[in-house]
Motif scaffolding. Structure first.
Motif, short mmCIF file in Angstrom:
data_model
loop_
_atom_site.label_atom_id
_atom_site.label_comp_id
_atom_site.label_asym_id
_atom_site.label_seq_id
_atom_site.Cartn_x
_atom_site.Cartn_y
_atom_site.Cartn_z
N ARG A 289 0.85 -1.19 0.00
CA ARG A 289 0.00 0.00 0.00
C ARG A 289 0.88 1.22 0.00
N SER B 264 2.28 4.68 1.17
CA SER B 264 2.32 5.27 2.50
C SER B 264 3.30 6.42 2.48
N GLU C 55 3.43 0.45 2.86
CA GLU C 55 3.18 -0.42 4.00
C GLU C 55 2.77 -1.77 3.43
N ASP D 133 1.05 -5.55 3.82
CA ASP D 133 0.06 -6.36 4.53
C ASP D 133 0.14 -7.80 4.04
N GLU E 101 -1.39 -5.63 8.73
CA GLU E 101 -0.17 -4.88 8.41
C GLU E 101 1.01 -5.53 9.10
#
Ligand code: DAH
Length: 341
Positions: A248, A250, A260, A262, A283
């Motif tokens: 993601r 970030s 980030e 996950d 996460e």
């Protein structure tokens, strides 16, 4: 006289039977055969007898003496054996008794996870690099592209010391600068494990102290692809090959771009549950390409060198792996928790 001698022999032999230990034996010997013993005295009294009685008495007296000496030696041996038997019986060890169990220690769950992480990254050529817990504002923030008053500092509530500019590290990222400054301009491939400290309210999800493992790779032609490949391999080994991973967008001041990472929820496999807050994702870490300013602060020319970095919390990872609901268990020293690992 002869009769008296016979009576004395009989008495002495009887008395000898009752001697049960060394002391009694010595006493008996003194009473009958010692220098002033009854038998000795009687032998000496031979001179008081009429001449014709002396040879017979003398012979008999010698016989008695020898008989008593022999009986004494016998008894001594018997007493010795009795004492030995008694000692053996009293000191007996019951070898059939079950032994006491040896209580073996075990590794703390955080230590186990740390070692798993070391092993996985060691296989990919990452060395463990230790860095200090007590840091300066310069290393913890400024050299990581956060000058004084930078708003991003709000992400890390900090324990400051009474000494100006000295603090407890809020993350392991300052170790990046130490490692780069030691190795520049050579390539770097390290993980930096260690305790971090944050001035935060203690809750089920946050502690004032916890571990992080930072990763750093710097060299020529290192790209985002290397970051993704490295982290995918890590997740595969740590959580199993069936786990999915997502990156993601970030923001961290020391990486550009920042991500980030996950994994799909271990418990519900992505369907959604309380642990993943019904998102289907958990996460596990923050990462990114090392910011040019940080590379320069570490001693590398950002036009020539590039790198990636990541940071993860092993306690968080342990919580995901074992379904632990509360991070406070880790440093609560409750054996009921620790003995489960
Ligand atoms: N230092 C960050 C933290 O404590 C974690 C982190 C994010 C480390 C991105 C990195 C990174 O090395 O690239 O929240």
């Amino acid at each position: 006289m002869l009769e008296e001698l016979n009576r004395l022999e009989e008495e002495a032999l009887k008395a000898l039977e009752t001697a049960e230990d060394e002391e009694a034996l010595d006493q008996w010997y003194r009473a009958y055969l010692g220098r002033k013993g009854a038998v000795t005295r009687m032998v000496r009294s031979v001179g008081t007898l009429p001449k014709e009685e002396r040879p017979a008495f003398g012979r008999r007296a010698n016989e008695v003496k020898q008989a008593l000496e022999a009986a004494y030696a016998d008894r001594r041996e018997t007493v010795r054996r009795m004492a030995l038997a008694r000692a053996l019986e009293e000191g007996a060890v019951d070898v059939t008794l079950p032994g006491r169990p040896v209580v073996r220690g075990r590794l703390h769950p955080a230590t186990r996870t740390l070692r798993e992480i070391y092993a996985i990254f060691a296989d990919m050529g990452f060395q463990v690099y230790r860095s200090r817990d007590v840091e300066t504002d310069e290393y913890n923030f400024q050299l990581l592209n956060m000058p004084p008053h930078h708003p991003a500092r709000d992400m890390w509530d900090t324990f400051y010391t009474t000494q100006e500019g000295v603090l407890l590290r809020t993350h392991t990222s300052p170790g990046q600068i130490h490692a780069m400054r030691e190795f520049a301009p050579e390539p770097v491939r390290v993980i930096l494990p260690g305790m971090c400290y944050r001035y935060e309210q203690i809750t089920a999800r946050s502690e004032i102290q916890f571990h992080q493992v930072e990763g750093l790779a710097v060299g020529r032609n290192i790209t985002m692809t290397d970051l993704k490949g490295t982290l995918a391999e890590f997740a595969r080994r740590m959580f199993g090959p069936e786990r999915k991973m997502r990156f993601r967008c970030s923001h961290f001041p020391f990486t550009e771009p920042s991500v980030e990472v996950d994994i799909d929820c271990i418990l519900c496999e992505g369907r959604g549950c309380p642990v993943c807050k019904h998102t289907g994702w958990l996460e596990i870490l923050g990462a990114g390409m090392v910011h040019p300013v940080v590379l320069r602060n570490g001693g590398y020319d950002p036009d020539v060198y590039s790198g990636f970095a990541f940071g993860m919390g092993p306690e968080r990872i342990t919580m995901l792996k074992y379904g632990i609901q509360d991070i406070r268990y880790f440093w609560g020293n409750d054996l009921r928790f620790l003995e489960q690992f």
